[in-house]
Motif scaffolding. Structure first.
Motif, short mmCIF file in Angstrom:
data_model
loop_
_atom_site.label_atom_id
_atom_site.label_comp_id
_atom_site.label_asym_id
_atom_site.label_seq_id
_atom_site.Cartn_x
_atom_site.Cartn_y
_atom_site.Cartn_z
N ASP A 1 18.89 -9.15 7.83
CA ASP A 1 18.45 -9.68 6.54
C ASP A 1 16.93 -9.83 6.47
O ASP A 1 16.41 -10.51 5.60
N MET A 2 16.24 -9.20 7.41
CA MET A 2 14.78 -9.20 7.40
C MET A 2 14.28 -7.78 7.14
O MET A 2 14.84 -6.80 7.64
N SER A 3 13.21 -7.68 6.37
CA SER A 3 12.58 -6.38 6.12
C SER A 3 12.09 -5.78 7.44
O SER A 3 11.55 -6.50 8.30
N PRO A 4 12.24 -4.46 7.63
CA PRO A 4 11.64 -3.82 8.82
C PRO A 4 10.13 -4.07 8.90
O PRO A 4 9.56 -4.07 9.99
N ASN A 5 9.52 -4.32 7.73
CA ASN A 5 8.08 -4.55 7.72
C ASN A 5 7.70 -5.75 8.58
O ASN A 5 6.72 -5.70 9.33
N ILE A 6 8.45 -6.85 8.48
CA ILE A 6 8.08 -8.04 9.25
C ILE A 6 8.42 -7.84 10.73
O ILE A 6 7.72 -8.34 11.61
N GLN A 7 9.47 -7.11 11.02
CA GLN A 7 9.81 -6.84 12.41
C GLN A 7 8.70 -6.03 13.08
O GLN A 7 8.28 -6.31 14.20
N GLN A 8 8.23 -5.01 12.37
CA GLN A 8 7.17 -4.16 12.92
C GLN A 8 5.84 -4.90 12.97
O GLN A 8 5.08 -4.77 13.95
N ALA A 9 5.56 -5.72 11.96
CA ALA A 9 4.28 -6.43 11.91
C ALA A 9 4.17 -7.43 13.05
O ALA A 9 3.09 -7.58 13.66
N ILE A 10 5.25 -8.14 13.38
CA ILE A 10 5.16 -9.16 14.43
C ILE A 10 5.00 -8.50 15.80
O ILE A 10 4.29 -9.01 16.67
N PHE B 1 5.19 -19.13 1.31
CA PHE B 1 3.98 -18.39 0.95
C PHE B 1 4.18 -17.40 -0.20
O PHE B 1 3.27 -17.18 -0.99
N PHE B 2 5.39 -16.82 -0.29
CA PHE B 2 5.58 -15.76 -1.29
C PHE B 2 6.79 -15.99 -2.20
O PHE B 2 7.08 -15.14 -3.05
N SER B 3 7.51 -17.11 -2.03
CA SER B 3 8.67 -17.43 -2.87
C SER B 3 9.68 -16.29 -2.91
O SER B 3 10.20 -15.93 -3.96
N LYS B 4 9.93 -15.71 -1.76
CA LYS B 4 10.92 -14.63 -1.67
C LYS B 4 11.64 -14.70 -0.32
O LYS B 4 11.27 -15.51 0.54
N THR B 5 12.64 -13.88 -0.15
CA THR B 5 13.38 -13.86 1.10
C THR B 5 12.72 -12.87 2.07
O THR B 5 11.99 -11.96 1.64
N PRO B 6 13.00 -12.97 3.37
CA PRO B 6 12.41 -12.05 4.35
C PRO B 6 12.78 -10.58 4.09
O PRO B 6 12.05 -9.68 4.49
N LYS B 7 13.90 -10.36 3.44
CA LYS B 7 14.36 -8.99 3.18
C LYS B 7 13.43 -8.25 2.22
O LYS B 7 13.38 -7.02 2.21
N ASP B 8 12.67 -9.01 1.42
CA ASP B 8 11.86 -8.40 0.36
C ASP B 8 10.37 -8.36 0.68
O ASP B 8 9.56 -8.06 -0.20
N LEU B 9 9.98 -8.64 1.92
CA LEU B 9 8.56 -8.66 2.26
C LEU B 9 7.96 -7.26 2.27
O LEU B 9 8.52 -6.32 2.86
N THR B 10 6.81 -7.11 1.63
CA THR B 10 6.07 -5.85 1.65
C THR B 10 5.26 -5.75 2.94
O THR B 10 5.09 -6.75 3.66
N PRO B 11 4.73 -4.57 3.28
CA PRO B 11 3.88 -4.47 4.48
C PRO B 11 2.69 -5.42 4.45
O PRO B 11 2.34 -6.02 5.47
N VAL B 12 2.06 -5.58 3.29
CA VAL B 12 0.91 -6.48 3.18
C VAL B 12 1.33 -7.92 3.44
O VAL B 12 0.67 -8.67 4.18
N GLU B 13 2.44 -8.34 2.83
CA GLU B 13 2.93 -9.71 3.02
C GLU B 13 3.37 -9.92 4.46
O GLU B 13 3.10 -10.98 5.06
N ALA B 14 4.06 -8.93 5.02
CA ALA B 14 4.52 -9.04 6.41
C ALA B 14 3.34 -9.15 7.37
O ALA B 14 3.34 -9.97 8.30
#
Length: 710
Positions: free
Chosen positions: A90-99, A211-224
């Motif tokens: 339920d997390m965007s791949p963007n946040i997984q890769q960013a961390i 910070f973004f009023s959204k779920t982790p699934k919807d994080l963009t690369p910039v947000e992540a």
């Protein structure tokens, strides 16, 4: 002779030393007995292994949610660390890769400890003569966070956070072992659910929302990238600062690392770095004072929930442990409040006495047969802001103190540490019910004088409120007219101690020194004034006690919830003394008096309300004869006033609902409400029962048997 070979050798020395030290550190991590000297080394190694096993199954603290009865509307939350556990799927791949890019680029290559990272950190730190670079992998960081989160004592907290070589060695060993227990995906999931991102955001769900009023699934690369950059230093890189320079620089660093690792194309990374950080901040509510304006009056029910929770052994051995569970256990709690009945209660107490009045007019509605609280309302605003409250300056009240109006969070309706208010003649129910349950008849007759001198109570001589009450009375007429001398005589027949013990079985508690002394086994037999309601009680207690009578003598503990689910979606349970597992939110009921005795008491209690009993006569008039016409269906109840009408009460019930209302000055009990205000609780109960039951089928009370009528 050239110095170049010597210079080259000189440059190699630090690198060789770094490699040697890195090898030693890794060896120590892999084989901690080499590093841990002394007689306790083996025990320490075993302790590390046991802790690793625990961390493999442990989950971080999670926010508990309080819902309205629909199970969907969030009223508030309870947390120390705002967190909602989220699956990696339920997390965007963007946040997984960013961390990974931000914190541990070799996460998928190492086995918990990164030898290259250790060497690189050593070189960097040697050159800077300090700590300029760390060597902790994501796995090691997770171990540290999990140890801190699972700590239950100050010593454990210190051991989890102290900056020592021994802690680092243990951390490395645990990281190596943990990677044998969990997959990389599992470790990454737990890391992202544990990390702190600032602004009370623990875990990626909270960070995405705050910070973004959204779920982790919807994080963009910039947000992540922005969020991943926060973990290193949430305050230094806080994007909510007016100057986002540091946050933008850190975000851009993460975007560059994502590009270098192949997660983003160079063009995508370059384009992302030109974007400003666009926040949409959310402030998640916490605790009862954060209940939204639309549901403000529900704050009193929320407050009662907390007090109830703190008394439940299912959640811990003491109040501290139980409240810790509430704030860290990830429960989903559904209140028992009925929106329709709550709205009726709010409207009807608010219409009688405004929030700015020193007199509190409150009401509690309970459900017979379950004990579930269906409404709690009082003419107050539930708020911690007492700045607008007036000051009490009554000389009898002592020094000036903050008054409980118009704002308060005091448990005025019950469930807290306030003793309540003298409940007057509503207490006549207890000796009458005790008498009926002991075998006495409804038709028990006594020629009640205006004043009655008691031989049992050492010559105490109470009188009636009116000369019109003098004469022959039965339980029907005595209760309907509230004849003091009849009930003092009746209490003598059954024993005041028996009436006191019955009140306790119906949920009443003695909170003042005077009440506790009078209710004690040595004094209760002489507590003649008990039947006149000289003891303090709360609307919550009285509504629930009368609800037991409506339920044919079956008392159910007051309960503010209809469901409590654990973080894994299962009902919260506790183990009874007999070893049976029961759901915490299920009603807890027991038969206190016989069904026939309760039905007989109800028949007499129809007299005060202007209703017609099934088996007897009320004697011509009653103290609240407007109630039956207002409610429009069978109803029973009892009025109550104290000396000088310092407080006034009415407790009424139908087969479906029981309600108790009072009016009094919580700040100054000497401030009498007056006889003119004694009708307020009567109207509040009658109108709330009417409005709350509107549109529901009319039910009849079950008549008592011939045997108990007499």
């Amino acid at each position: 002779m050239s110095n170049r070979p010597l210079a080259a050798a000189g440059r190699l020395v630090p690198l060789l030393r770094a490699g040697l030290i890195a090898g030693i550190v890794i060896a120590a991590a892999a084989y901690p007995l080499v590093a841990l000297t002394g007689l306790g080394a083996k025990a320490t190694a075993h302790a590390v292994e046991a802790k690793t096993k625990l961390l493999a199954t442990a989950l971080p603290a999670e926010t508990s949610y309080l819902y309205a009865p629909d199970g969907k509307t969030v009223l508030t939350m309870f947390y120390e660390e705002y967190r909602q556990y989220t699956k990696l799927s339920d997390m965007s791949p963007n946040i997984q890769q960013a961390i990974v890019a931000a914190e541990d680029s070799r996460f998928y290559q190492h086995h918990g400890v990164d030898p290259k990272g250790v060497a690189r950190a050593f070189v960097a730190n040697t050159r800077s003569s300090g700590v300029s670079q760390g060597a902790s992998t994501l796995t090691m960081q997770y171990v540290r966070m999990a140890l801190r989160d699972s700590a239950t004592t100050p010593k454990e907290v210190q051991e989890a956070t102290q900056q020592t070589s021994l802690r680092k060695v243990k951390e490395m060993r645990m990281a190596l072992d943990l990677e044998k227990e969990l997959s990389k995906e599992q470790i990454l999931e737990r890391y992202l659910n544990s990390a702190y991102f600032g602004h009370r955001a623990y875990g990626i769900y909270a960070a995405s929302e705050i910070f973004f009023s959204k779920t982790p699934k919807d994080l963009t690369p910039v947000e992540a990238a922005t969020l991943a950059g926060l973990v290193k230093s949430p305050s230094e890189y806080d994007p909510a600062d007016s100057d986002q320079k540091e946050a933008t620089g850190r975000r851009n660093y993460v975007l560059d690392r994502m590009s270098q690792l192949g997660y983003l194309s160079p063009d995508s990374a370059a384009a992302a770095k030109t974007e400003p950080i666009r926040l949409k901040l959310t402030n998640p509510p916490n605790d009862c004072a954060a209940v939204g304006e639309k549901y403000n009056s529900w704050g009193f029910a929320c407050d009662y929930l907390k007090n109830w929770w703190s008394a439940q052994p299912a959640f811990g051995a003491n109040r501290l442990e139980r409240m810790d569970k509430l704030r860290r256990g990830g429960y989903r709690i559904v209140l028992s409040i009925d929106p329709k009945i709550q709205e009726a209660a709010e409207k009807n107490v608010g219409a009688k006495e405004g929030t700015g009045s020193p007199f509190a007019n409150g009401i509690v509605v309970s459900e017979p047969g379950t004990g579930r609280v269906k409404a709690m309302a009082v003419n107050r605003t539930y708020s911690l802001d007492l700045s607008e409250n007036p000051q009490s300056s009554n000389p009898e009240a002592g020094p000036k103190v903050k008054a409980n109006y118009p704002n308060t969070v005091a448990p005025l309706l019950g469930g807290g540490d306030l003793p309540g208010y003298q409940a007057g003649s509503t207490f006549k129910m207890f000796p009458m019910l005790a008498a009926l349950d002991s075998g006495m008849k409804l038709s028990t007759s006594f020629n009640a004088p205006y004043r009655y001198k008691s031989s049992v109570y050492d010559g105490w001589a109470p009188s009636n409120a009116s000369g019109a009450m003098t004469g022959q009375q039965t339980m029907w007429s005595g209760f309907g007219k509230s004849v003091n001398t009849y009930f003092v005589w009746l209490e003598e027949q059954v024993g005041a101690d028996r009436a006191v013990r019955l009140a306790e079985q119906l949920g009443l508690r003695w909170r003042t020194d005077v009440d506790r002394e009078q209710a004690s086994p040595t004094k209760a037999k002489k507590w003649g004034a008990f039947t006149l309601g000289v003891s303090d009680a709360t609307p919550l207690e009285m509504a629930n006690a009368y609800a037991a009578i409506a339920a044919d003598g079956r008392y159910c503990e007051a309960i503010p919830v209809q469901a409590i689910m654990t973080r894994d979606g299962k009902p919260a349970t506790y183990t009874t003394a007999s070893g049976i597992d029961r759901e915490v939110a299920k009603p807890r009921c027991r038969q206190v008096v016989s069904a026939d005795a309760a039905r007989a008491a109800t028949d007499a209690a129809r007299c005060p309300t202007g209703d017609t009993p099934a088996r007897g006569g009320c004697g011509g008039w009653s103290t609240a004869d407007s109630v039956r016409g207002t409610v429009g269906r069978p109803v029973a109840g009892k009025t109550g006033t104290t000396d000088s009408t310092r407080s006034a009460w009415f407790v009424g019930y139908t087969p479906e609902l029981a309600a108790a209302s009072f009016i009094s000055d919580p700040d100054n009990p000497f401030n009498a409400v007056g006889d003119g205000q004694s009708q307020i609780p009567i109207a509040a109960v009658a109108e709330t029962l009417r409005d709350g039951l509107k549109g529901t089928p009319t039910r009849q009370f079950t008549p008592p048997s011939d045997a108990i009528v007499g």
